[in-house]
Write a protein that holds these residues in place. Structure first.
Motif, short mmCIF file in Angstrom:
data_model
loop_
_atom_site.label_atom_id
_atom_site.label_comp_id
_atom_site.label_asym_id
_atom_site.label_seq_id
_atom_site.Cartn_x
_atom_site.Cartn_y
_atom_site.Cartn_z
N ASP A 76 0.83 -1.21 0.00
CA ASP A 76 0.00 0.00 0.00
C ASP A 76 0.87 1.26 0.00
O ASP A 76 0.96 1.99 0.98
CB ASP A 76 -0.91 -0.03 1.22
N VAL A 77 1.54 1.47 -1.14
CA VAL A 77 2.39 2.65 -1.30
C VAL A 77 2.13 3.26 -2.67
O VAL A 77 1.51 2.63 -3.55
CB VAL A 77 3.89 2.29 -1.18
N GLU A 78 2.60 4.50 -2.85
CA GLU A 78 2.45 5.17 -4.13
C GLU A 78 3.37 4.54 -5.18
O GLU A 78 4.45 4.02 -4.85
CB GLU A 78 2.82 6.66 -3.99
N ALA A 79 2.96 4.59 -6.43
CA ALA A 79 3.81 4.11 -7.52
C ALA A 79 5.11 4.91 -7.53
O ALA A 79 5.11 6.13 -7.35
CB ALA A 79 3.10 4.26 -8.86
N GLY A 80 6.22 4.20 -7.71
CA GLY A 80 7.53 4.85 -7.74
C GLY A 80 8.20 4.94 -6.39
O GLY A 80 9.36 5.37 -6.31
N THR A 81 7.50 4.54 -5.33
CA THR A 81 8.11 4.55 -3.99
C THR A 81 9.34 3.64 -3.99
O THR A 81 9.31 2.55 -4.56
CB THR A 81 7.10 4.07 -2.95
N LEU A 82 10.40 4.11 -3.33
CA LEU A 82 11.61 3.29 -3.22
C LEU A 82 11.53 2.41 -1.99
O LEU A 82 11.26 2.91 -0.88
CB LEU A 82 12.85 4.19 -3.15
N VAL A 83 11.72 1.13 -2.17
CA VAL A 83 11.70 0.19 -1.05
C VAL A 83 12.98 -0.64 -1.12
O VAL A 83 13.66 -0.68 -2.14
CB VAL A 83 10.47 -0.73 -1.09
N ASN A 84 13.31 -1.34 -0.03
CA ASN A 84 14.47 -2.25 -0.08
C ASN A 84 13.97 -3.70 -0.14
O ASN A 84 12.77 -3.96 -0.09
CB ASN A 84 15.41 -2.01 1.11
N GLU A 85 14.91 -4.63 -0.24
CA GLU A 85 14.55 -6.03 -0.40
C GLU A 85 13.78 -6.56 0.80
O GLU A 85 12.83 -7.33 0.66
CB GLU A 85 15.81 -6.87 -0.63
N GLN A 86 14.17 -6.14 2.00
CA GLN A 86 13.51 -6.64 3.20
C GLN A 86 12.05 -6.24 3.24
O GLN A 86 11.20 -6.99 3.74
CB GLN A 86 14.24 -6.16 4.46
N TRP A 87 11.73 -5.08 2.69
CA TRP A 87 10.34 -4.61 2.65
C TRP A 87 9.47 -5.62 1.90
O TRP A 87 8.40 -6.02 2.37
CB TRP A 87 10.29 -3.23 1.99
N ILE A 88 9.96 -6.04 0.72
CA ILE A 88 9.18 -6.99 -0.09
C ILE A 88 9.17 -8.37 0.59
O ILE A 88 8.15 -9.07 0.59
CB ILE A 88 9.74 -7.11 -1.52
N LEU A 89 10.29 -8.75 1.18
CA LEU A 89 10.35 -10.05 1.87
C LEU A 89 9.33 -10.11 3.00
O LEU A 89 8.67 -11.14 3.20
CB LEU A 89 11.75 -10.30 2.41
N ASP A 90 9.17 -9.03 3.73
CA ASP A 90 8.20 -9.00 4.82
C ASP A 90 6.77 -9.13 4.28
O ASP A 90 5.94 -9.85 4.85
CB ASP A 90 8.35 -7.71 5.65
N LEU A 91 6.49 -8.42 3.18
CA LEU A 91 5.17 -8.53 2.55
C LEU A 91 4.94 -9.96 2.07
O LEU A 91 3.84 -10.52 2.22
CB LEU A 91 5.07 -7.57 1.36
N GLU A 92 5.97 -10.53 1.50
CA GLU A 92 5.89 -11.89 0.95
C GLU A 92 5.57 -12.89 2.05
O GLU A 92 4.70 -13.77 1.90
CB GLU A 92 7.25 -12.20 0.29
N ARG A 93 6.28 -12.79 3.16
CA ARG A 93 6.08 -13.72 4.28
C ARG A 93 4.69 -13.55 4.90
O ARG A 93 4.01 -14.54 5.20
CB ARG A 93 7.16 -13.51 5.34
N LYS A 94 4.24 -12.31 5.03
CA LYS A 94 2.92 -12.04 5.59
C LYS A 94 1.83 -12.64 4.70
O LYS A 94 0.88 -13.28 5.19
CB LYS A 94 2.71 -10.54 5.75
N ALA A 95 1.95 -12.45 3.38
CA ALA A 95 0.95 -12.99 2.45
C ALA A 95 0.99 -14.52 2.44
O ALA A 95 -0.06 -15.17 2.36
CB ALA A 95 1.20 -12.45 1.04
N PHE A 96 2.17 -15.09 2.56
CA PHE A 96 2.32 -16.55 2.63
C PHE A 96 1.55 -17.09 3.82
O PHE A 96 0.81 -18.07 3.71
CB PHE A 96 3.81 -16.91 2.74
N MET A 97 1.70 -16.44 4.98
CA MET A 97 1.01 -16.89 6.19
C MET A 97 -0.50 -16.71 6.07
O MET A 97 -1.28 -17.55 6.54
CB MET A 97 1.56 -16.15 7.41
N THR A 98 -0.92 -15.62 5.43
CA THR A 98 -2.35 -15.38 5.22
C THR A 98 -2.96 -16.51 4.38
O THR A 98 -4.03 -17.04 4.71
CB THR A 98 -2.57 -14.03 4.50
N LEU A 99 -2.28 -16.87 3.32
CA LEU A 99 -2.77 -17.94 2.46
C LEU A 99 -2.73 -19.29 3.17
O LEU A 99 -3.66 -20.10 3.04
CB LEU A 99 -1.94 -18.01 1.17
N LEU A 100 -1.69 -19.54 3.94
CA LEU A 100 -1.55 -20.82 4.63
C LEU A 100 -2.70 -21.05 5.60
O LEU A 100 -3.11 -22.20 5.83
CB LEU A 100 -0.21 -20.86 5.37
N GLN A 101 -3.23 -19.99 6.17
CA GLN A 101 -4.31 -20.13 7.15
C GLN A 101 -5.69 -20.14 6.49
O GLN A 101 -6.71 -20.22 7.20
CB GLN A 101 -4.21 -18.98 8.17
#
Length: 802
Positions: free
Chosen positions: A757-782
């Motif tokens: 939930d950020v604006e297009a063009g926002t700069l993020v680092n790898e850990q930001w996406i990894l955290d989103l990835e892990r959270k979504a993984f857990m959401t789907l797993l449940q």
């Protein structure tokens, strides 16, 4: 000094064989597919055929090239390869042959047609061109007689197996005039450039693999009739239960083509009148009737089997009518086949009174009888027989290996008794060497038995095989674990072969990645950073990895310990990132399935050395999940790095690759999709994989390797990008192309890959996406629907669509 340089240059030109261009004569099924595999290997190829009578004179070749694009499985390993096949015809383009280092003739199996073509093309061959005939059984010495004297030293037989891209075996058949150096050069090219397993065969009808493989099929057919076994039951018993392909016996005949099978049988009938089994070399009446009716097997959609809607029917040989198919072997007989000890398995098969067990014993007995009787005539040693059948017919264990594993002397005694009792298909006596009282088999540490010379023959010393650090082996050869173990736990073995590279192999089933593998890989990385110049992940056999070990998550899953699973996923991500930022270069050497977490590990290594037959994909949606080991992050990062001002445009193909569980069907296609980097090596011979991977790691280390600098920030497509992707998903949902749960999974993937939930063009680092990835993984797993998908996969091995 100049004279010395010129002398050295001349010596090199005489010994080094560079294949710059190849011509294939004949654009039929085999010729076109041989040409396809040549350009897969980046060898420019000219494909010849007769001039078309109407329209473009290259019309026959052009039609064949168009056909290559439609074949499944594809003979082409990447979509652009076919463009490098140059169409030609014999009327206008024979002058092009002079620039070809290798010419492969692959026209129809007619001695007179081949002879006519040789007279036509011989004057146009280059002075050093190797001229090879691709034939499945015609006499190479007889064909050589149609070549001028100047060509005969450069002439030999070469027998590719169909389909040429996928079948490992190529037989080289010398004629009496074939130059030894020429044969070595051809073998080098076939092994290293085209990735083949080469067996040098004697010039006898059908050579090694077809001679024995087709005999095995004929013996199976004869014994099926003798014991009254239905064709579908034969196929159930003689396929994977014996370590052989799913197509087994009768389906294999359908796939090969009943007319082709009959042609090979006729070759044996015509050319082997003195063979003690000659009476067997006849196409059965039911087969002749099918061919006469145009029922030729898979290519005509009806043969021994035919499908009507969803129902499968099989020919009943006695009545000539089709009956409902799908019958299986008797449970009692299948239980015997499950016995792990080969000696006990064979004892029970022979002792059983069940017709199906008697049938199986008879099939083994007759093949053992045949190969021992003919070993001296058709092969240079027993190893060549076993490799030919393993590589050419897809058996997991060769016939001599099977006999030796079951106890040579006991089985030989049983065969001898059956021959004397008139039970065998021939009354020919077993050769004396097979009945020697002290014989333990044919494969030993020092070599394999050569019946003609009555000695043991060691492995080829040709230089190309020095690259095979873990070569194919037969039973009885020394097969100690490769290298010196440096570290080992329940998940991995890390070893070295003395060249400053640490090699890690997974020990888990299908090389699934569970806690022990993750712990072991991290320990190996620690050791490599302390003591070695690089680390290679390489498996001792296929697959590279089927991905995360869901089974290992079951205890926490069943008790609802989500925190423990979250910690496991985090550890998985951290391991991927360690592979990326390790202090030593990391290389993944892939072959077979490279799925899910295995793909993510490979994506995070500095380099991937892929066997051509690497099948690569982030396939987690099949179990209702998304890639949780850094795959989503990696594609988001790559899209940002490749974007030219429009991150979303660069991201869309990567999103679809994950959301549709797209699987690359070759190492080259894996680069096209983006799983692997363009320019990473693709190795055609999987036995060279470890050698090349270690050389890549050493080259990086010797070049002053430093890990990549961590990305400070990269732009993402943001919530507007996710909205755009979801708009397309809604259209698919409303068109009933995807289910509601598919939509939910894909939406989660979109949210992660676009940065949340950020604006297009926002700069993020790898850990930001990894955290989103892990959270979504857990959401789907449940989610209960994902849990249903996981349960179905674990119990049936098949994906559930819900």
């Amino acid at each position: 000094m100049i004279d010395e340089f010129q002398h050295n240059e001349e010596t090199m030109s005489q010994t080094k064989f560079n294949v710059r261009k190849v011509a294939v004569l004949g654009a039929g099924v085999m010729g076109a597919q041989i040409a396809a595999h040549l350009v897969n290997a980046k060898v420019p190829t000219i494909l010849f055929d007769l001039p078309a009578k109407e329209g473009n004179k290259n019309g026959i070749v052009l039609k064949a090239l168009d056909g290559l694009k439609k074949l499944k499985p594809s003979p082409l390993s990447n979509k652009d390869a076919v463009a490098y096949i140059e169409p030609a015809n014999y009327e206008d383009h024979l002058h092009l042959l002079k620039d070809c280092d290798l010419v492969i003739e692959a026209i129809a199996e007619r001695m007179d047609w081949k002879a006519d073509l040789y007279h036509k093309v011989a004057p146009h061959l280059g002075e050093h061109t190797i001229f090879a005939t691709n034939t499945s059984g015609l006499s190479i010495n007889k064909l050589a007689e149609s070549c001028p004297d100047s060509v005969r030293p450069r002439f030999c037989g070469v027998h590719f197996f169909n389909p040429p891209r996928y079948m490992h075996l190529v037989e080289i058949i010398p004629c009496v005039t074939s130059d030894a150096g020429m044969l070595d050069n051809l073998e080098r090219f076939l092994v290293s450039t085209l990735g083949k397993g080469v067996v040098r065969a004697k010039d006898t009808p059908n050579f090694v693999a077809n001679r024995i493989g087709v005999f095995s099929m004929l013996a199976t057919i004869a014994n099926a009739e003798k014991f009254g076994i239905r064709f579908d039951i034969v196929d159930d018993l003689t396929g994977p239960r014996l370590g052989r392909p799913k197509s087994a016996t009768f389906r294999t005949a359908d796939v090969v083509g009943l007319d082709t099978f009959a042609h090979v049988v006729k070759t044996m009938d015509d050319t082997l009148p003195g063979d003690p089994w000659h009476g067997l070399f006849k196409s059965p009446e039911w087969l002749q009737k099918l061919i006469a009716a145009g029922a030729l097997g898979a290519k005509t959609k009806v043969g021994i089997y035919k499908k009507d809607g969803k129902k499968m029917f099989v020919l009943d040989a006695a009545s000539g009518e089709y009956v409902g198919g799908g019958q299986k072997g008797d449970d009692a007989v299948k239980d015997i086949l499950k016995i792990a000890d080969p000696a006990e398995k064979f004892r029970q098969l022979r002792a059983s009174e069940h017709p199906q067990a008697q049938f199986l014993w008879a099939c083994f007995r007759d093949v053992f009888h045949y190969i021992s009787f003919h070993l001296a005539d058709i092969a240079n040693c027993a190893r060549d027989v076993d490799f030919a059948i393993r590589w050419g017919f897809g058996w997991s264990v060769g016939p001599f290996e099977t006999w030796q594993a079951a106890g040579w002397q006991q089985v030989a005694q049983w065969i001898d008794e059956d021959i004397k009792a008139g039970k065998a298909l021939s009354g020919a006596a077993l050769p004396a060497w097979a009945l020697q009282a002290d014989r333990a088999g044919v494969h030993f540490a020092d070599g394999s038995y050569n019946a003609a010379g009555q000695n043991l023959v060691g492995r080829s010393t040709l230089d190309v095989y020095q690259r095979h650090l873990a070569p194919a082996r037969v039973l009885g050869e020394v097969a100690a674990p490769l290298g010196e173990t440096v570290f080992e736990n329940d998940g991995v073995r890390a070893f070295t072969t003395g060249d400053d590279i640490l090699v890690v192999s997974f020990k888990s089933k299908a090389h699934a990645i569970g806690p022990d593998v993750i712990t072991g890989l991290n320990t190996a990385l620690d050791i490599a950073e302390q003591r070695f110049k690089g680390l290679v992940i390489w498996q001792t056999e296929e697959p590279f990895s089927v991905g995360a070990d869901l089974q290992s998550m079951l205890p926490a899953f069943m008790t609802g310990d989500w925190a423990a699973i979250d910690a496991t996923v985090r550890r998985f991500q951290e391991t991927s990132m360690r592979l990326r930022y390790s202090q030593v270069p990391t290389v993944a050497a892939t072959q077979g399935y490279v799925f899910g977490g295995g793909c993510e590990f490979a994506m995070h290594c500095d380099k991937t050395v892929a066997a051509l037959e690497s099948y690569v994909g982030l396939v987690e949606v099949g179990v209702g999940l998304l890639p949780g080991g850094g795959g989503c992050k990696e594609f988001a990062l790559r899209a940002a790095q490749e974007a030219k001002g429009d991150v979303l445009a660069a991201l869309k193909d990567y999103f679809m690759a994950i959301a549709t569980a797209k699987v690359a069907t070759s190492g080259q296609e894996a680069q096209e999709i983006g799983f692997f980097r363009k320019g990473d090596p693709v190795v055609f011979n999987a036995y060279e994989l470890l050698y090349v991977a270690k050389q890549q790691a050493l080259a990086m280390a010797e070049s002053g390797y430093r890990p990549p600098l961590k990305v400070k920030g990269f732009p993402v497509a943001g919530r507007s990008g996710a909205a755009s992707i979801k708009g397309s998903l809604i259209n698919m949902l409303e068109g009933n192309f995807i289910s509601q749960h598919d939509f939910f999974i894909a939406s989660q993937i979109a949210d992660v890959m676009t940065g949340g939930d950020v604006e297009a063009g926002t700069l993020v680092n790898e850990q930001w996406i990894l955290d989103l990835e892990r959270k979504a993984f857990m959401t789907l797993l449940q989610n209960s629907k994902t849990q249903d998908r996981i349960a179905n996969m674990l119990t049936t091995g098949k994906p559930l669509r819900n």
